[in-house]
Motif scaffolding. Sequence first.
Motif, PDB file in Angstrom:
ATOM      1  N   MET A 195       0.891  -1.016  -0.037  1.00 23.52           N
ATOM      2  CA  MET A 195      -0.302   0.021  -0.066  1.00 23.52           C
ATOM      3  C   MET A 195       0.690   1.491   0.051  1.00 23.52           C
ATOM      4  SD  MET A 195      -3.600   0.473   2.801  1.00 23.52           S
ATOM      5  CE  MET A 195      -2.277   0.942   3.797  1.00 23.52           C
ATOM      6  N   SER A 196       1.152   1.447  -1.146  1.00 18.62           N
ATOM      7  CA  SER A 196       2.193   2.678  -1.571  1.00 18.62           C
ATOM      8  C   SER A 196       1.639   3.937  -1.949  1.00 18.62           C
ATOM      9  CB  SER A 196       3.972   1.866  -1.943  1.00 18.62           C
ATOM     10  OG  SER A 196       3.374   1.940  -3.423  1.00 18.62           O
ATOM     11  N   SER A 197       0.616   3.945  -2.351  1.00 23.11           N
ATOM     12  CA  SER A 197       0.540   5.158  -2.525  1.00 23.11           C
ATOM     13  C   SER A 197       1.241   6.484  -2.617  1.00 23.11           C
ATOM     14  CB  SER A 197      -1.300   5.690  -2.823  1.00 23.11           C
ATOM     15  OG  SER A 197      -1.780   4.628  -3.093  1.00 23.11           O
ATOM     16  N   ASP A 198       1.568   6.843  -1.081  1.00 26.72           N
ATOM     17  CA  ASP A 198       2.283   8.311  -0.918  1.00 26.72           C
ATOM     18  C   ASP A 198       3.806   7.212  -1.556  1.00 26.72           C
ATOM     19  OD1 ASP A 198      -0.036   8.730   0.534  1.00 26.72           O
ATOM     20  OD2 ASP A 198       0.173   8.169   1.967  1.00 26.72           O
ATOM     21  N   TRP A 199       3.935   6.782  -1.513  1.00 22.87           N
ATOM     22  CA  TRP A 199       5.685   7.009  -1.618  1.00 22.87           C
ATOM     23  C   TRP A 199       5.685   5.478  -2.777  1.00 22.87           C
ATOM     24  CZ3 TRP A 199       7.260   1.434   0.127  1.00 22.87           C
ATOM     25  CH2 TRP A 199       6.399   1.114   0.814  1.00 22.87           C
ATOM     26  N   VAL A 200       5.123   5.490  -4.055  1.00 21.12           N
ATOM     27  CA  VAL A 200       4.967   4.861  -5.626  1.00 21.12           C
ATOM     28  C   VAL A 200       6.557   4.682  -6.001  1.00 21.12           C
ATOM     29  CG1 VAL A 200       4.259   6.706  -6.862  1.00 21.12           C
ATOM     30  CG2 VAL A 200       3.498   4.586  -7.386  1.00 21.12           C
ATOM     31  N   ASP A 201       6.873   6.005  -5.888  1.00 24.44           N
ATOM     32  CA  ASP A 201       8.205   5.883  -6.967  1.00 24.44           C
ATOM     33  C   ASP A 201       9.454   5.531  -5.945  1.00 24.44           C
ATOM     34  OD1 ASP A 201       7.576   6.916  -8.767  1.00 24.44           O
ATOM     35  OD2 ASP A 201       8.082   9.250  -8.067  1.00 24.44           O
ATOM     36  N   ALA A 202       9.748   5.321  -4.376  1.00 27.39           N
ATOM     37  CA  ALA A 202      10.005   4.874  -3.622  1.00 27.39           C
ATOM     38  C   ALA A 202       9.905   2.995  -3.470  1.00 27.39           C
ATOM     39  CB  ALA A 202      10.117   5.414  -2.333  1.00 27.39           C
TER      40      ALA A 202
END
Lengths: 298, 455
Positions: B74-81
């Motif tokens: 669940m990485s919508s806030d850190w998608v690039d990372a």
Amino acid sequence: MRVWYRNNRSAVAGAAFVLPALAVIGVFFLYPALMSFRYSFTNWNGISPDFDYVGWDNFRYVLQSPQFKQLIWNTLFLIGLYVPVLNIISMLLAVLIYDVRRFAGMYKVIIYLPNIFSMVVVGIIWKVIYNPVFGPVALVLEKLGKESWAQDWLGQTATVMPAMSLSIVWYSVGFYLMIYLGGLSTIPPDIYESASIEGITWFQRLRYLTFPLLSHAITINIVVSAIGILTIFDLPFVLTGGGPGFASQTMAISIYIYAFKSMQQGSAMALAVILTLVTTAITLGLLRLLNRREAAHE
Amino acid sequence: MVSVKKACSAALALSLLAVPLYGCGNDNGGGTAASNTKNDAGKGTSGNAGTNAPANAPADTSADEKVTLTVSMMSSDWVDAAQEIVDQFMAKYPNIKVDFSQVPNDTNAEYLQPKAAANSLPDFMTIDGGTFGAQLADTGLIADLKDSEAGKNTIDGLKPVFTSSSGKLFGIAGGLSTTLIYYNKKLFDQAGIKELPKNWDEFLAACEQLKSRDITPLIVAGADGTVNNTVWSNGFSNNIVGKDPDALKKLADGTFDFNTPAYADIYAKFKTLYDKGYLIKGVTSLQYSQANDEFLQGKAAMSFSGIWLAGTMMAAGFGTGVMLPPWNDKGQDLVPVVATETGFAVAEGKHKDAAMKFLDFIVEGDGYYIYQNKRGNIPMIKSPDAGKLKIDPAISSYVDDLKTYAKSGPLWFEVLPSEVQASLVQTFQRVLTGELTPEGAAKFTQDTYLQAVKK
């Protein structure tokens, strides 16, 4: 054996054609539906391998839940508003496009275009459109000096259902328009020619010729749109999540919430069974009504 | 003939109408390679849903064996990372190919539940503390990380909510989590607010001061779990945990009473903000990502959110400050929310070894610093490399402040039964729209809780 085959060759061939489709329906539709029916009598939480049979408890729980009345009201509202409005709009547009003929292809493409998008995409588009802070509706009202008219269309119980219905109509009108255009193309042109020689007006032609001759298309569209709206999930889920509160919750959204947020698969299946019964009853009722109407016209 | 036609039509209609049920039917029927794995849930069993925990499935141990690792985060806030972590991991372990799926915010449990039912959980996944993960662990679907390196190096205080009733450590917290209010320094200066509010009354006064300058005081996403993370969790911490030391125990025991004035006040505070016009227009239908965008565009002076957004919020051009949500009454000590961020779990199964490598990489290896630098959050490991961490000084100072408080409260999903969790957002919305009074909402929550306890 050979004799039997020779006598029943057409039946065997027919069965061979039908069996693959029946197998797909059986495995992917009927079997899961039957299993859903089974789980509606259990307290399965969706994860644990263990569950108990709880009789009619799930049905009682769902029927007595505070949102059930609202779900019924929302369902009736959508059927009462969406089905007639959608069919009237798509039929009138079909008649206009059929009559105008010039640029008909372009009109069809434009009106059908939303239908090629995913409902999720359409939900996001309309969510932005309705945003009361930076959405285009709010911006236009602001430019017109009517800033106070900008509402939280999706956040108020009074406006959420009409706002949601509008987005659903926008999305689906193209599909139903195509069916009506198909129906119009089957009407022999000489009927219209005779009528015009008789000097009937455009409205008389619509009322006494086009509507009765479109009765098959009307039946199909009303039934299909009623089933579609009763089981709709994607667009309302993305647009409102069923809120505010339960104000725009459809039965399908409620099933989803029971199943995957609340971890009550048994209650979810019970509501799914209820939805199936409600949809079947409404569909059969509509079919009966429309078939009678068709018979009367014939 | 007519009746046959009707019957056929009815049968066809029923077949078509089976569609909505189809989506909800979950039965994998067993028969997988690991289907003989015994499950020891120990409950009276009258049926079996077919989930077969692959707890004893052989793990891949060969370093050269080609493995495709399924990873969901669940990485919508850190998608690039997240993508960078995946890429670097694959570069480090060339024999492991990562098949990465991003899960939208607030939908992790919904994403994982059908996969759990079908015995096809991703090999590595993000997971929240609380009941859902505990059930997966107790069913034997996800690994006990107690003896893993990541488990040993995690701060002990972050483990309880990731520990199931049978004692399994089912996840490693993604960091220390707390809720906070980000504020726009420029707009605060414009409104002449010199001192940050320290209690509820002062907070209302600050909101009034902002509103009198035509500045929208506060943004809260009221259409998703954000409202639970913020308004509910802080209200519960101050109104309940701060006053009743046994509240969490009672909640777990099934003896807690939601139908009290103190609990109703959680809803009442939000309603007060709404009625006084201190919340941004459209709050009832506002979602997390839109709320963040609106704050970053300077549409309001404050955004009630969490430390998980520090990396994004602190970088805003207008200058962002942070403050403790002053949800305490005048004269009452503030009780902040101190909890866990969404964590990481490993599925039992044949790719467990490879998944453990991914866990080590993201919890302790280079992957951790990619993750932390993007989020700017507080580490969950005991001895991180301080030189590689990236924490805004304001956030560091905020966390230092947190340590001075005697009591702290949890985040909603760590303590509430799933039935109550599922109804919380709707309850807040019903209060805002006037469909329920705060007292009515408290009673509704109590009824839902009692149903959950009964079940």
